[in-house]
Design an enzyme around this catalytic site. Structure first.
Site, mmCIF file in Angstrom:
data_model
loop_
_atom_site.group_PDB
_atom_site.id
_atom_site.type_symbol
_atom_site.label_atom_id
_atom_site.label_comp_id
_atom_site.label_asym_id
_atom_site.label_seq_id
_atom_site.Cartn_x
_atom_site.Cartn_y
_atom_site.Cartn_z
ATOM 1 N N ASP A 1 0.848 -1.200 0.000
ATOM 2 C CA ASP A 1 0.000 0.000 0.000
ATOM 3 C C ASP A 1 0.883 1.248 0.000
ATOM 4 O O ASP A 1 0.894 2.014 0.947
ATOM 5 C CB ASP A 1 -0.946 0.011 1.216
ATOM 6 C CG ASP A 1 -0.216 -0.061 2.549
ATOM 7 O OD1 ASP A 1 0.954 -0.521 2.582
ATOM 8 O OD2 ASP A 1 -0.793 0.342 3.571
ATOM 9 N N HIS B 1 10.063 -0.446 8.353
ATOM 10 C CA HIS B 1 9.203 -1.584 8.661
ATOM 11 C C HIS B 1 9.183 -2.622 7.537
ATOM 12 O O HIS B 1 9.496 -3.792 7.747
ATOM 13 C CB HIS B 1 7.768 -1.096 8.896
ATOM 14 C CG HIS B 1 7.608 -0.123 10.013
ATOM 15 N ND1 HIS B 1 7.734 -0.474 11.336
ATOM 16 C CD2 HIS B 1 7.316 1.199 9.991
ATOM 17 C CE1 HIS B 1 7.515 0.585 12.100
ATOM 18 N NE2 HIS B 1 7.260 1.608 11.301
#
Length: 321
Positions: free
Chosen positions: A9, A242
């Protein structure tokens, strides 16, 4: 060469992970599927198109889910304070990008690619798990045909980042995440336990961007908003990478310490989105929702400097001559 579908995303840290997968010599990026999360599905798909065009990535893009698996869930707002209004650090991405999309929905693309390459596909999922859950619901047999599923998501022994209990990717669609964790395939999860220990400093980013590599210059430009978020919100010089942690695992799994056991996701209530792992060994819990569920792996330790080294080498070695 590891065949990878990147479910994403984009998203600033997603962008770094995408460039890593594109440039690493041991990765064959066979497809990119988009999902809502860091921005709407329209923006995350456009961002994937933009990055593909700017970086010369020829892997097909399939547009995916724009809402949660459970349609009754209240719509959540995109984290614009983290990734910007455009999802890529407010760098001014054009509204429309002349780059093709695969005609299939992301979930169908996942199914077709796995079935065409049985036992060879690794899914790296770094956003909501909605596309994966939809694929499993449509064709449960793909679980046995998938090499592994590597996800960025969860907070197992630490607090979350959208609530004390939950990390954003899982909290964004906990029902989908619970389906993914309980499916009979091999899942390895990289949550905040390790990703918040793996920080790339602003100096590191600036150093990589030196040398006239347009791809790394763009990566540095779109990362500045994200770096400012960490500086202002947490007093940190740099940003948590991340999603790239999950990607590094593919080529350097020895840099992480893993723990095995079934994982369930809390769906509802004040702990909505919490990820809870039951131990494979030690204390047993009779008649619990973890009984009979597949044992999955969760990262609980990391060698952050070595992870950063792997990223630096891949991103800079892939510079065009």
């Amino acid at each position: 060469m590891q065949k990878v579908i990147f479910d994403t995303d984009p998203g600033v840290d997603d962008a770094m992970a995408l460039l890593f997968l594109h440039r690493h010599p041991e990765i064959d990026l066979v497809g990119v599927t988009t999902v809502f999360g860091n921005a709407s599905i329209e923006l995350t798909t456009r961002n994937a198109q933009f990055l593909h065009k700017e970086w010369g990535i020829d892997a097909p893009i399939a547009k995916g889910a724009g809402k949660t698996l459970d349609p009754s869930r209240v719509e959540q707002h995109s984290p614009t304070i983290v990734h910007g209004e455009d999802g890529l650090g407010n760098i001014g991405v054009p509204l429309e990008i002349d780059w093709p999309l695969d005609p299939r929905e992301a979930s169908q693309f996942i199914i077709d690619t796995i079935r065409a390459n049985p036992g060879e596909i690794t899914i790296v999922a770094v956003g909501r798990m909605t596309n994966l859950a939809l694929a499993l619901q449509a064709d449960p047999e793909i679980a046995g045909l998938t090499k592994q599923v590597v996800i960025m998501g969860g907070a197992f022994d630490v607090n979350g980042n959208v609530s004390p209990a939950a990390e954003a990717n899982i909290h964004g669609d906990p029902d989908a995440a619970d389906i993914v964790f309980t499916a009979p395939w091999n899942v390895v999860a990289f949550g905040l336990d390790v990703t918040m220990k793996t920080m790339m400093s602003s100096d590191d980013m600036a150093e990589m961007a030196k040398g006239g590599d347009k791809a790394l210059t763009l990566l540095s430009d779109l990362s500045q908003f994200y770096i400012d978020f960490y500086r202002q919100g947490a007093g940190l010089d740099g940003m948590a990478i991340h999603d790239s942690c999950a990607c590094v695992y593919l080529v350097a799994p020895d840099l992480f310490k893993l723990r095995s056991g079934p994982v369930r996701v809390v769906c509802g209530g004040i702990a909505d989105g919490e990820t809870i792992q039951a131990p494979d060994t030690g204390r047993r819990f009779a008649d619990s929702p973890w009984d009979g569920q597949p044992s999955q792996k969760v990262a609980v330790g990391v060698q952050p400097e070595k992870v950063l080294d792997v990223i630096r080498v891949a991103l800079t070695a892939g510079r065009p001559a």
